[in-house]
Design a protein around this motif. Sequence first.
Motif, short mmCIF file in Angstrom:
data_model
loop_
_atom_site.label_atom_id
_atom_site.label_comp_id
_atom_site.label_asym_id
_atom_site.label_seq_id
_atom_site.Cartn_x
_atom_site.Cartn_y
_atom_site.Cartn_z
N ARG A 82 -87.69 6.48 51.75
CA ARG A 82 -88.50 5.58 52.57
C ARG A 82 -87.70 4.97 53.72
NH1 ARG A 82 -90.08 1.23 50.61
NH2 ARG A 82 -88.94 1.14 48.64
N THR A 83 -86.41 4.72 53.51
CA THR A 83 -85.61 4.12 54.58
C THR A 83 -85.43 5.07 55.75
OG1 THR A 83 -83.61 4.74 53.36
CG2 THR A 83 -84.36 2.45 53.15
N SER A 84 -85.50 6.38 55.49
CA SER A 84 -85.45 7.36 56.58
C SER A 84 -86.84 7.69 57.12
CB SER A 84 -84.77 8.65 56.11
OG SER A 84 -83.39 8.45 55.90
N SER A 85 -87.81 7.85 56.22
CA SER A 85 -89.14 8.28 56.65
C SER A 85 -89.87 7.21 57.46
CB SER A 85 -89.99 8.69 55.45
OG SER A 85 -90.22 7.60 54.57
N ASP A 134 -71.40 -0.53 62.57
CA ASP A 134 -70.29 -1.35 62.08
C ASP A 134 -69.07 -0.52 61.71
OD1 ASP A 134 -71.10 -0.24 59.68
OD2 ASP A 134 -71.37 -2.16 58.64
N SER A 135 -69.16 0.80 61.95
CA SER A 135 -68.01 1.69 61.83
C SER A 135 -68.38 2.99 62.53
CB SER A 135 -67.64 1.97 60.38
OG SER A 135 -68.51 2.92 59.80
N ASP A 136 -67.43 3.88 62.68
CA ASP A 136 -67.70 5.15 63.35
C ASP A 136 -68.68 6.02 62.58
OD1 ASP A 136 -65.86 4.26 65.15
OD2 ASP A 136 -64.47 5.94 64.95
N ILE A 137 -68.84 5.77 61.29
CA ILE A 137 -69.66 6.66 60.46
C ILE A 137 -70.88 5.95 59.86
CG2 ILE A 137 -67.74 8.19 59.90
CD1 ILE A 137 -67.58 6.79 57.17
N ARG A 138 -71.15 4.71 60.28
CA ARG A 138 -72.28 4.01 59.69
C ARG A 138 -73.01 3.13 60.70
NH1 ARG A 138 -72.64 -0.29 54.66
NH2 ARG A 138 -71.88 -1.76 56.26
N CYS A 139 -74.33 3.29 60.71
CA CYS A 139 -75.21 2.37 61.44
C CYS A 139 -75.92 1.50 60.42
CB CYS A 139 -76.23 3.16 62.25
SG CYS A 139 -77.64 2.18 62.83
N VAL A 140 -76.03 0.22 60.70
CA VAL A 140 -76.82 -0.68 59.86
C VAL A 140 -78.13 -0.96 60.61
CG1 VAL A 140 -76.92 -2.88 58.65
CG2 VAL A 140 -74.72 -1.70 58.93
N PRO A 141 -79.21 -0.28 60.23
CA PRO A 141 -80.45 -0.35 61.03
C PRO A 141 -81.32 -1.57 60.75
CG PRO A 141 -80.73 1.21 59.26
CD PRO A 141 -79.32 0.68 59.14
N SER A 142 -80.69 -2.72 60.63
CA SER A 142 -81.44 -3.95 60.37
C SER A 142 -82.22 -4.40 61.61
CB SER A 142 -80.50 -5.06 59.91
OG SER A 142 -79.42 -5.19 60.83
N ASN A 163 -81.41 16.17 55.97
CA ASN A 163 -82.04 15.36 54.93
C ASN A 163 -81.26 15.32 53.61
OD1 ASN A 163 -82.65 18.04 54.30
ND2 ASN A 163 -84.63 17.52 53.41
N ARG A 164 -79.99 15.66 53.68
CA ARG A 164 -79.12 15.42 52.52
C ARG A 164 -78.31 14.13 52.71
NH1 ARG A 164 -79.44 19.42 49.03
NH2 ARG A 164 -77.77 18.50 47.79
N ASN A 165 -78.52 13.47 53.85
CA ASN A 165 -77.80 12.24 54.16
C ASN A 165 -78.77 11.07 54.26
OD1 ASN A 165 -75.35 13.74 54.52
ND2 ASN A 165 -76.10 14.33 56.56
N ASP A 166 -78.24 9.85 54.07
CA ASP A 166 -79.11 8.67 54.17
C ASP A 166 -79.28 8.25 55.62
OD1 ASP A 166 -76.88 7.05 54.92
OD2 ASP A 166 -76.39 6.70 52.83
N ASP A 167 -80.13 7.25 55.83
CA ASP A 167 -80.46 6.82 57.19
C ASP A 167 -79.25 6.27 57.92
OD1 ASP A 167 -80.54 4.66 55.34
OD2 ASP A 167 -81.71 3.44 56.73
N MET A 168 -78.37 5.56 57.24
CA MET A 168 -77.22 4.94 57.89
C MET A 168 -76.26 5.99 58.46
SD MET A 168 -76.52 1.74 55.30
CE MET A 168 -76.57 2.76 53.81
N PHE A 169 -76.00 7.02 57.67
CA PHE A 169 -75.12 8.09 58.13
C PHE A 169 -75.78 8.91 59.23
CE2 PHE A 169 -73.32 12.35 58.01
CZ PHE A 169 -71.96 12.10 57.95
N ASN A 170 -77.05 9.25 59.06
CA ASN A 170 -77.74 10.06 60.06
C ASN A 170 -77.91 9.34 61.39
OD1 ASN A 170 -78.13 12.57 58.87
ND2 ASN A 170 -79.97 11.92 57.78
N LEU A 171 -78.14 8.04 61.36
CA LEU A 171 -78.23 7.29 62.61
C LEU A 171 -76.88 7.27 63.33
CD1 LEU A 171 -80.54 4.40 61.44
CD2 LEU A 171 -81.00 5.89 63.38
N ALA A 172 -75.81 7.20 62.57
CA ALA A 172 -74.47 7.23 63.17
C ALA A 172 -74.19 8.57 63.83
CB ALA A 172 -73.42 6.92 62.11
N THR A 173 -74.53 9.66 63.17
CA THR A 173 -74.29 10.98 63.76
C THR A 173 -75.21 11.21 64.96
OG1 THR A 173 -75.78 12.03 62.14
CG2 THR A 173 -73.42 12.01 61.63
N PHE A 174 -76.43 10.68 64.90
CA PHE A 174 -77.34 10.79 66.04
C PHE A 174 -76.79 10.00 67.22
CE2 PHE A 174 -81.31 9.61 68.35
CZ PHE A 174 -81.75 10.90 68.63
N TYR A 175 -76.24 8.84 66.95
CA TYR A 175 -75.62 8.05 68.02
C TYR A 175 -74.49 8.82 68.69
CZ TYR A 175 -72.49 4.74 70.24
OH TYR A 175 -71.66 4.13 71.13
#
Length: 230
Positions: A82-85, A134-142, A163-175
């Motif tokens: 749900r956090t990604s969808s 908050d790091s090179d590999i994590r977004c906090v999508p608050s 879709n094997r990664n959570d939203d925080m990691f995927n947002l970081a790689t998208f960034y």
Amino acid sequence: MKKTSIILVHTGNEFPVYLNDCIFQLKKHQTDIHLIISKKLVALVCDKGINISFAEDYETSAYKNFKVLHKDQNYKDGFWTRTSSRFFLIESYARLNNIKSFFHIETDVLLYSNLILEKNILDNSNYEMSLIMDSDIRCVPSLMWFKDYKLLSNLCNHLQNNNRNDDMFNLATFYKKNTSRILNLPISPKNDNNSLLLKYDNMAKEFGSIFDGAAIGQFLGGIYSDPKIR
């Protein structure tokens, strides 16, 4: 003065009571609140004087078929999926209703600003999206900002393909793939880090503030305020 549009999303089978606190706080600051929520949960929303839409009305085939594969699907009512969808629903909602320049905040966030200053700065920038890294590999999508739905559509494709990664990691790689189009919001008044990717004080002077993804709030008034956890 035009109100700031803020989109909230909650899906699933369980209603978080703090969602009503979030809405109450947003109304104090005269924001234009849009809530996308599962139809079965609408009755539990205390304040019906906001824009309430059924999540089911904005479900796309991509949304219906999406799952985060490597996480426990039963954890917190399907939390990891749900956090990604949610981004599929936000994209569909913004596209179909032609909503532009809007913020998305998570439902456990208490906002103490109408975000008009921040919106004006972002509107006048060349960016199409902003987020908190908050790091090179994590977004906090608050808290996030979108100029419109277009880059959000690209994000949804990115989530589907990873879709094997959570939203925080995927947002970081998208960034990382879109640094010219996405602003990492300032989380410190000084760039006191060794990152080659991020400036932690990015545009801090323009905003006159910093953005807390989670850590400061958790320490001062959240879970880490409990001496037993420190």
